[in-house]
Write a protein that holds these residues in place. Structure first.
Motif, PDB file in Angstrom:
ATOM      1  N   LYS A 655      60.807 -22.799 -54.344  1.00  0.00           N
ATOM      2  CA  LYS A 655      60.300 -22.456 -55.669  1.00  0.00           C
ATOM      3  C   LYS A 655      61.469 -22.530 -56.643  1.00  0.00           C
ATOM      4  O   LYS A 655      62.420 -21.751 -56.542  1.00  0.00           O
ATOM      5  N   TYR A 656      61.394 -23.455 -57.586  1.00  0.00           N
ATOM      6  CA  TYR A 656      62.534 -23.703 -58.458  1.00  0.00           C
ATOM      7  C   TYR A 656      62.062 -24.079 -59.860  1.00  0.00           C
ATOM      8  O   TYR A 656      60.906 -24.448 -60.083  1.00  0.00           O
ATOM      9  N   VAL A 657      62.988 -23.982 -60.792  1.00  0.00           N
ATOM     10  CA  VAL A 657      62.724 -24.274 -62.198  1.00  0.00           C
ATOM     11  C   VAL A 657      63.288 -25.641 -62.541  1.00  0.00           C
ATOM     12  O   VAL A 657      64.440 -25.952 -62.220  1.00  0.00           O
ATOM     13  N   ASP A 658      62.462 -26.474 -63.202  1.00  0.00           N
ATOM     14  CA  ASP A 658      62.963 -27.747 -63.717  1.00  0.00           C
ATOM     15  C   ASP A 658      63.793 -27.526 -64.973  1.00  0.00           C
ATOM     16  O   ASP A 658      64.899 -28.051 -65.108  1.00  0.00           O
ATOM     17  N   GLY A 659      63.255 -26.768 -65.929  1.00  0.00           N
ATOM     18  CA  GLY A 659      63.995 -26.534 -67.158  1.00  0.00           C
ATOM     19  C   GLY A 659      63.265 -25.572 -68.067  1.00  0.00           C
ATOM     20  O   GLY A 659      62.080 -25.288 -67.894  1.00  0.00           O
ATOM     21  N   ALA A 660      64.005 -25.040 -69.061  1.00  0.00           N
ATOM     22  CA  ALA A 660      63.454 -24.092 -70.027  1.00  0.00           C
ATOM     23  C   ALA A 660      63.102 -24.812 -71.318  1.00  0.00           C
ATOM     24  O   ALA A 660      63.847 -25.676 -71.788  1.00  0.00           O
ATOM     25  N   ILE A 661      61.959 -24.428 -71.893  1.00  0.00           N
ATOM     26  CA  ILE A 661      61.520 -25.060 -73.138  1.00  0.00           C
ATOM     27  C   ILE A 661      61.863 -24.198 -74.349  1.00  0.00           C
ATOM     28  O   ILE A 661      62.141 -24.717 -75.425  1.00  0.00           O
ATOM     29  N   ASN A 662      61.811 -22.865 -74.228  1.00  0.00           N
ATOM     30  CA  ASN A 662      62.247 -21.973 -75.303  1.00  0.00           C
ATOM     31  C   ASN A 662      62.534 -20.599 -74.719  1.00  0.00           C
ATOM     32  O   ASN A 662      62.346 -20.364 -73.521  1.00  0.00           O
ATOM     33  N   ASN A 663      62.987 -19.687 -75.574  1.00  0.00           N
ATOM     34  CA  ASN A 663      63.361 -18.355 -75.097  1.00  0.00           C
ATOM     35  C   ASN A 663      63.269 -17.366 -76.240  1.00  0.00           C
ATOM     36  O   ASN A 663      63.120 -17.736 -77.407  1.00  0.00           O
ATOM     37  N   GLY A 664      63.339 -16.068 -75.896  1.00  0.00           N
ATOM     38  CA  GLY A 664      63.261 -15.036 -76.919  1.00  0.00           C
ATOM     39  C   GLY A 664      63.424 -13.665 -76.309  1.00  0.00           C
ATOM     40  O   GLY A 664      63.916 -13.509 -75.182  1.00  0.00           O
ATOM     41  N   THR A 665      62.965 -12.641 -77.049  1.00  0.00           N
ATOM     42  CA  THR A 665      63.083 -11.254 -76.610  1.00  0.00           C
ATOM     43  C   THR A 665      61.751 -10.546 -76.827  1.00  0.00           C
ATOM     44  O   THR A 665      61.097 -10.737 -77.854  1.00  0.00           O
TER      45      THR A 665
END
Length: 690
Positions: A655-665
């Motif tokens: 189980k792995y992540v390809d990439g992040a599209i956005n982020n926040g809090t």
């Protein structure tokens, strides 16, 4: 500097060891301008408009041919592209694009048969590909606006004069099934009129908990006519009609850990994404002894309809272990006309062979977005107890905000000149310059002039040294405090490398050192924001590293493709932080071995692994994504007209992540929205060629 020196010494030592080997050149065999071992491709890259071979090109280029793609049973173009060093896939932007980062920089363009398109085409049909070509580093000379990391070219199947009829059937444990057809041949006695037809049907229940199955219809007929011995016209078409689940990704928390099982849909399981894509055009090629030309045209018509969604883009709330969603309706349409002309001419000047290339490009694209959003109401989804409310429609939200964009257009013009000069038989110098204009409707135009220089030295028939300086540019639509469109972002890169042939010239090794700088990056102008998003142009981002790519046959029974890449990136405007989604280390391996030694010459076994190093999901480098190691295994049978293959993708169910599209809090904790890799899949196929 010390690390660069060590790596440079490693390259030279590798080359010196290779020189000492005794090499016996085999007689070259050419079939339709392609000389294949199993995974080696000696054809001139179609992304190289100069029509110069890879050995004479001062760039790092990898080609992944059809034999490799079929043996590895790769299902998506990103799985192929990632086999190149320092290359990562970071998601598909809600099903609309394939986001590729290369040598540290995102936004890598994907060409279609050597044509640059303004609007990206997502999830192209792998079965219709003849090969995938990857060119590294800044290179706006031949194609205009590009990423400093490089570019990718998808080479589709073309008409064939030789009779061809192949049927294939593929199944997976999702479950899914997919019948495929590939036919072609001459339509008249003198074989001046010939065709190709590639077609795929697919039904797939998918691996998520979505209630929407994947249904795809793909057909690609093409027809070629030899007007005479020197002129050929080829007509190409494609039609795709597809329905899939929506693709909004999932979340990781402030520790970079997935917040729920990757099979869980965090929007609504009843959502559908419908795509209709039509492509039509022609290639007109002229070939003479000392010159050749190519005129290409494509028309693309695309409709991507997300319809009604409960979109989960507001972030993950860690204290409540929930995501909030809101109603949205999204439909994107675009049409594009793309034209390209290239002329190559050999001329002797002062007893030196010059190969001039003149190219011109024109693109006009139209786009339209229907977008409605309603919040409130919000629809909370608690991840410890997934309860989905019924999916609503636009009629249920009379107060939805209309955020649609009317139909608009963008025009792109470009022209370039390049000269490759044989200073000696072994020393080749290349220089070129390009001018581009980008004209959005009712907006300010952007223009750029980009040079490129390269030097190639054939140290021996098997060993080639190369170096280059090249630039790229990327227009932006962002505005400064005065409402002025910012200048294009620009990249410049330096590279030194070695191209080496091994094992009786049936094996290619390319190794490179590179350094790239991207400036004019648009960054938020907080001092002048006034409550709105305005930007200033002062950002600088850098990357430098080392990479190794190899492919071909070690023996007549053993074939291999492998790569390793190291890159170090920095964002000069954010405390020299590393760029988002970029790992320091990536590595890939795929190999097959025929069981001739066991008296089973018709059988082969194979396997591979892909390593993605840890990387950051945000620009502040506060959320780190874990590294991942993904294994594949395959066993196959080839005899006569029959071929069968059984493979397991992601053997250990990583189980792995390809990439992040956005982020926040949210709730006092950071989050990142990410795309994840496909879990373990068992895939079987059988084909028969008539």
């Amino acid at each position: 500097m010390k690390n660069i020196s060590i790596k440079l010494c490693a390259i030279l030592l590798t080359s010196q060891t290779i020189y000492a080997q005794e090499i016996t050149r085999l007689e070259e065999i050419t079939i339709s301008e392609q000389a294949y071992s199993k995974y080696q491709n000696e054809a001139k890259p179609e992304l190289n408009r100069t029509q110069i071979s890879k050995e004479d090109t001062a760039k790092s280029i990898q080609t992944f041919n059809k034999t490799f793609i079929e043996d590895a049973q790769l299902q998506n173009i990103e799985d192929i592209i990632e086999m190149s060093s320092n290359t990562v896939y970071t998601g598909d932007n809600h099903g609309r694009t394939n986001e590729i980062s290369m040598r540290g920089f995102a936004g890598v363009p994907i060409l279609f048969d050597g044509l640059k398109l303004t609007n990206k085409l997502a999830h192209s049909e792998v079965y219709n590909l003849e090969s995938v070509e990857v060119l590294k580093g800044p290179d706006s000379l031949q194609y205009g606006q590009s990423s400093p990391g490089g570019l990718v070219n998808l080479v589709t199947k073309k008409p064939t004069k030789d009779s061809l009829a192949k049927i294939e059937f593929e199944v997976t444990d999702n479950p899914s099934y997919s019948p495929k057809l590939d036919v072609g041949g001459a339509l008249n006695e003198n074989k001046s009129l010939y065709f190709r037809l590639s077609s795929v049907l697919k039904y797939d229940e998918g691996w998520t908990n979505s209630n929407t199955d994947i249904n795809r219809v793909f057909i690609a007929p093409s027809l070629a006519y030899d007007i005479n011995d020197n002129n050929v016209i080829t007509f190409v078409t494609e039609y795709t009609d597809e329905k899939t689940p929506s693709s909004f990704g999932t979340y990781v928390d402030n520790n970079g850990k997935l917040v729920t099982d990757i099979k869980n849909i965090l929007s609504s399981p009843d959502e559908e994404f419908k795509k209709t894509q039509k492509i039509a055009g022609f290639d007109f090629d002229t070939i003479y002894d000392t010159w050749n030309s190519s005129f290409k045209y494509r028309y693309i018509d695309y409709v991507g309809d997300n319809g009604n969604v409960h979109i989960s883009t507001l972030g993950y709330n860690k204290p409540t272990n929930s995501v909030n969603r809101f109603y949205a309706y999204q439909k994107q349409e675009f049409q594009e006309h793309a034209l390209q002309y290239t002329l190559n001419k050999e001329v002797d000047i002062f007893n030196l062979k010059n190969r001039f290339t003149i190219g011109a490009d024109y693109n006009k694209s139209y786009s339209k977005l229907d977008f409605f959003s309603a919040r409130p109401p919000l629809y909370p989804l608690y991840l410890s107890n997934l309860v989905y409310e019924p999916l609503t429609s636009l009629n249920d939200h009379p107060n939805a905000i209309n955020m649609s964009s009317p139909k608009t257009d963008i025009e792109n013009y470009g022209i370039f000149l390049q000269d490759n000069i044989n200073i000696t038989d072994d020393l080749i110098f290349s220089a070129g310059v390009r001018y581009d204009e980008v004209k959005p409707k009712n907006s300010q135009k952007s223009d750029a002039t980009t040079p490129q220089f390269g030097l190639v030295y054939h140290l021996t028939p098997q060993t080639t040294l190369f170096t280059n300086y090249s630039e790229s540019f990327t227009p932006t639509s962002r505005q400064d405090k005065d409402g002025k469109i910012l200048n294009p972002e620009k990249g410049k890169g330096y590279e030194f490398g070695v191209k080496q042939k091994l094992f009786d010239d049936s094996f290619d090794l390319t190794t490179s050192l590179f350094k790239i700088e991207k400036d004019n990056v648009a960054v938020l102008d907080l001092a002048n924001s006034g409550g709105t998003f305005v930007y200033k142009q002062s950002g600088i981002q850098t990357s430098q590293g080392f990479e190794l790519d190899l492919n071909g046959d070690i023996t007549s029974n053993w074939s291999i493709i492998a790569s390793y890449g190291y890159v170090n990136t920095k964002d000069k405007d954010i405390n020299n932080n590393e760029l988002r989604n970029i790992p320091h280390h990536t590595a890939n391996l795929f190999t097959t071995y025929k069981l001739t030694a066991l008296n089973l010459p018709d059988y082969y076994i194979g396997g591979g692994a892909r390593y993605i190093g840890s990387r950051y999901a945000n620009d502040t480098n506060s959320i780190e994504l874990d590294s991942a190691l993904i294994y594949n295994a395959t066993i196959g049978y080839k005899k006569g007209n029959w071929k069968a293959n059984l493979s397991v993708q992601n053997l250990s169910n990583e189980k792995y992540v390809d990439g992040a599209i956005n982020n926040g809090t949210a709730g006092g904790y950071e989050w990142a929205r990410v795309y994840v890799g496909t879990p373990r899949t068992i895939l079987a196929s059988i084909s028969y060629t008539f």
